[in-house]
Each structure stands twice: as structure tokens, then as C-alpha cells.
Design a protein around this motif. Sequence first.
Motif, PDB file in Angstrom:
ATOM      1  N   VAL A  59       0.859  -1.178   0.000  1.00  0.00           N
ATOM      2  CA  VAL A  59       0.000   0.000   0.000  1.00  0.00           C
ATOM      3  C   VAL A  59       0.898   1.231   0.000  1.00  0.00           C
ATOM      4  N   LEU A  60       0.637   2.145  -0.921  1.00  0.00           N
ATOM      5  CA  LEU A  60       1.434   3.368  -1.025  1.00  0.00           C
ATOM      6  C   LEU A  60       0.646   4.580  -0.590  1.00  0.00           C
ATOM      7  N   ASP A  61       1.335   5.492   0.018  1.00  0.00           N
ATOM      8  CA  ASP A  61       0.793   6.807   0.318  1.00  0.00           C
ATOM      9  C   ASP A  61       0.647   7.539  -1.020  1.00  0.00           C
ATOM     10  N   PRO A  62      -0.336   8.425  -1.164  1.00  0.00           N
ATOM     11  CA  PRO A  62      -0.496   9.150  -2.432  1.00  0.00           C
ATOM     12  C   PRO A  62       0.778   9.875  -2.882  1.00  0.00           C
ATOM     13  N   SER A  63       1.617  10.306  -1.958  1.00  0.00           N
ATOM     14  CA  SER A  63       2.852  11.017  -2.328  1.00  0.00           C
ATOM     15  C   SER A  63       3.864  10.103  -3.025  1.00  0.00           C
ATOM     16  N   GLN A  64       3.693   8.779  -2.907  1.00  0.00           N
ATOM     17  CA  GLN A  64       4.618   7.822  -3.523  1.00  0.00           C
ATOM     18  C   GLN A  64       4.144   7.330  -4.886  1.00  0.00           C
ATOM     19  N   LYS A  65       2.947   7.703  -5.274  1.00  0.00           N
ATOM     20  CA  LYS A  65       2.333   7.169  -6.492  1.00  0.00           C
ATOM     21  C   LYS A  65       3.184   7.405  -7.743  1.00  0.00           C
ATOM     22  N   MET A  66       3.660   8.605  -7.932  1.00  0.00           N
ATOM     23  CA  MET A  66       4.418   8.906  -9.149  1.00  0.00           C
ATOM     24  C   MET A  66       5.767   8.183  -9.173  1.00  0.00           C
ATOM     25  N   ASP A  67       6.404   8.013  -8.010  1.00  0.00           N
ATOM     26  CA  ASP A  67       7.655   7.241  -7.968  1.00  0.00           C
ATOM     27  C   ASP A  67       7.405   5.817  -8.448  1.00  0.00           C
ATOM     28  N   TRP A  68       6.273   5.251  -8.056  1.00  0.00           N
ATOM     29  CA  TRP A  68       5.938   3.899  -8.491  1.00  0.00           C
ATOM     30  C   TRP A  68       5.631   3.870  -9.984  1.00  0.00           C
ATOM     31  N   LEU A  69       4.794   4.783 -10.451  1.00  0.00           N
ATOM     32  CA  LEU A  69       4.371   4.764 -11.847  1.00  0.00           C
ATOM     33  C   LEU A  69       5.494   5.129 -12.808  1.00  0.00           C
ATOM     34  N   GLU A  70       6.300   6.109 -12.460  1.00  0.00           N
ATOM     35  CA  GLU A  70       7.343   6.585 -13.372  1.00  0.00           C
ATOM     36  C   GLU A  70       8.646   5.807 -13.264  1.00  0.00           C
ATOM     37  N   LYS A  71       9.011   5.382 -12.073  1.00  0.00           N
ATOM     38  CA  LYS A  71      10.310   4.741 -11.864  1.00  0.00           C
ATOM     39  C   LYS A  71      10.214   3.255 -11.552  1.00  0.00           C
ATOM     40  N   GLY A  72       9.020   2.778 -11.200  1.00  0.00           N
ATOM     41  CA  GLY A  72       8.894   1.377 -10.772  1.00  0.00           C
ATOM     42  C   GLY A  72       9.765   1.112  -9.559  1.00  0.00           C
ATOM     43  N   ASP A  73       9.807   2.069  -8.645  1.00  0.00           N
ATOM     44  CA  ASP A  73      10.702   2.029  -7.490  1.00  0.00           C
ATOM     45  C   ASP A  73      10.428   0.816  -6.611  1.00  0.00           C
ATOM     46  N   GLY A  74      11.274  -0.217  -6.739  1.00  0.00           N
ATOM     47  CA  GLY A  74      11.127  -1.441  -5.952  1.00  0.00           C
ATOM     48  C   GLY A  74      11.326  -1.228  -4.462  1.00  0.00           C
ATOM     49  N   GLY A  75      11.950  -0.122  -4.067  1.00  0.00           N
ATOM     50  CA  GLY A  75      12.129   0.186  -2.656  1.00  0.00           C
ATOM     51  C   GLY A  75      10.814   0.491  -1.962  1.00  0.00           C
ATOM     52  N   LEU A  76       9.776   0.700  -2.730  1.00  0.00           N
ATOM     53  CA  LEU A  76       8.454   0.982  -2.164  1.00  0.00           C
ATOM     54  C   LEU A  76       7.683  -0.293  -1.814  1.00  0.00           C
ATOM     55  N   LEU A  77       8.228  -1.446  -2.193  1.00  0.00           N
ATOM     56  CA  LEU A  77       7.526  -2.721  -1.969  1.00  0.00           C
ATOM     57  C   LEU A  77       7.801  -3.236  -0.562  1.00  0.00           C
ATOM     58  N   LYS A  78       7.237  -2.553   0.404  1.00  0.00           N
ATOM     59  CA  LYS A  78       7.444  -2.920   1.808  1.00  0.00           C
ATOM     60  C   LYS A  78       6.144  -2.705   2.570  1.00  0.00           C
ATOM     61  N   PRO A  79       6.061  -3.282   3.770  1.00  0.00           N
ATOM     62  CA  PRO A  79       4.817  -3.138   4.547  1.00  0.00           C
ATOM     63  C   PRO A  79       4.540  -1.690   4.919  1.00  0.00           C
ATOM     64  N   LEU A  80       3.278  -1.370   4.989  1.00  0.00           N
ATOM     65  CA  LEU A  80       2.846  -0.073   5.480  1.00  0.00           C
ATOM     66  C   LEU A  80       3.196   0.007   6.963  1.00  0.00           C
ATOM     67  N   ALA A  81       3.526   1.195   7.456  1.00  0.00           N
ATOM     68  CA  ALA A  81       3.896   1.368   8.863  1.00  0.00           C
ATOM     69  C   ALA A  81       2.801   0.836   9.783  1.00  0.00           C
ATOM     70  N   ASP A  82       3.215   0.198  10.868  1.00  0.00           N
ATOM     71  CA  ASP A  82       2.260  -0.366  11.837  1.00  0.00           C
ATOM     72  C   ASP A  82       1.271   0.679  12.330  1.00  0.00           C
ATOM     73  N   THR A  83       1.732   1.897  12.511  1.00  0.00           N
ATOM     74  CA  THR A  83       0.878   2.960  13.053  1.00  0.00           C
ATOM     75  C   THR A  83      -0.208   3.390  12.068  1.00  0.00           C
ATOM     76  N   LEU A  84      -0.111   2.970  10.815  1.00  0.00           N
ATOM     77  CA  LEU A  84      -1.088   3.372   9.805  1.00  0.00           C
ATOM     78  C   LEU A  84      -2.152   2.315   9.543  1.00  0.00           C
ATOM     79  N   THR A  85      -2.099   1.206  10.275  1.00  0.00           N
ATOM     80  CA  THR A  85      -3.091   0.152  10.082  1.00  0.00           C
ATOM     81  C   THR A  85      -3.744  -0.216  11.414  1.00  0.00           C
ATOM     82  N   ASP A  86      -4.946  -0.709  11.311  1.00  0.00           N
ATOM     83  CA  ASP A  86      -5.708  -1.121  12.479  1.00  0.00           C
ATOM     84  C   ASP A  86      -6.552  -2.325  12.071  1.00  0.00           C
ATOM     85  N   SER A  87      -6.849  -3.186  13.011  1.00  0.00           N
ATOM     86  CA  SER A  87      -7.632  -4.378  12.709  1.00  0.00           C
ATOM     87  C   SER A  87      -8.345  -4.845  13.971  1.00  0.00           C
TER      88      SER A  87
END
Length: 117
Positions: A59-87
Motif C-alpha cells: 500500500v502506497l501513500d499518495p505522495s509515492q504514487k508517481m515514484d511507483w508509476l514513473e520509476k517502478g521504485d522497488g524500494g516501495l515494496l514494503k509493509p505499510l507502517a504499523d501505526t497506519l493500520t488497524d484491525s
Amino acid sequence: MVEKKMETHSRITTGSSVSSKGLKTGKLELDGKKHRFCAIITCDPNKVMHEIHDRMPVVLDPSQKMDWLEKGDGGLLKPLADTLTDSWPVSKAVNSPGNNRPDIMNRYEPPTNQMTL
């Protein structure tokens, strides 16, 4: 990870929109018919999701969207921060499409088995 299956509701805690990462193909022909296919990209779970499953969608933050679309930044393929999820656990009633009501995602506390004498 939880040993016993329990229905859960998971969410992003920021309330803002986010993007899941995936791959989509064009149309592939199988059995004389054209089909579209996609795959959701997953990663190891964060601490919150680890209690439910052994992986989670990237899951990407909206600010990371263009890095993913334009660069295919594999460094973004990581878990979302624990503080940003709830269950939390929810009732098995979520498994029926007929139970389409707002309270269906409320926290479910299973009854305790207490014996009375």
C-alpha cells in the motif's frame, strides 16, 4: 499469526486514500476468448497484519504514487507502517451478502463459555 481463523476488519488509519500495487495484463486469449488478468503485489506483513496473515498488499501513500508509476521504485515494496493500520475481530455475519448493514464491521467480542451452577 493467529492459529484459529477469525473474521477481521482491517483499515488504514489515516482516513486518506491510498493505492494498492498491482500488475495488469492486456487481453490474453484462452479457449478462444479474451480475458483480462491482474495480480496484487504483496509483501511481508507489518506487526498488525501479522496477527491475521503471513502477507499483506503493498500500500502506497499518495505522495509515492508517481515514484511507483514513473520509476517502478522497488524500494516501495514494503509493509505499510504499523501505526497506519488497524484491525479488529468482527462477527461471522460478514460472510453473508444479506448482512449489508453499517454495524457489520463493529468489534465482535465472542461470548465466553462460563458454566453456572
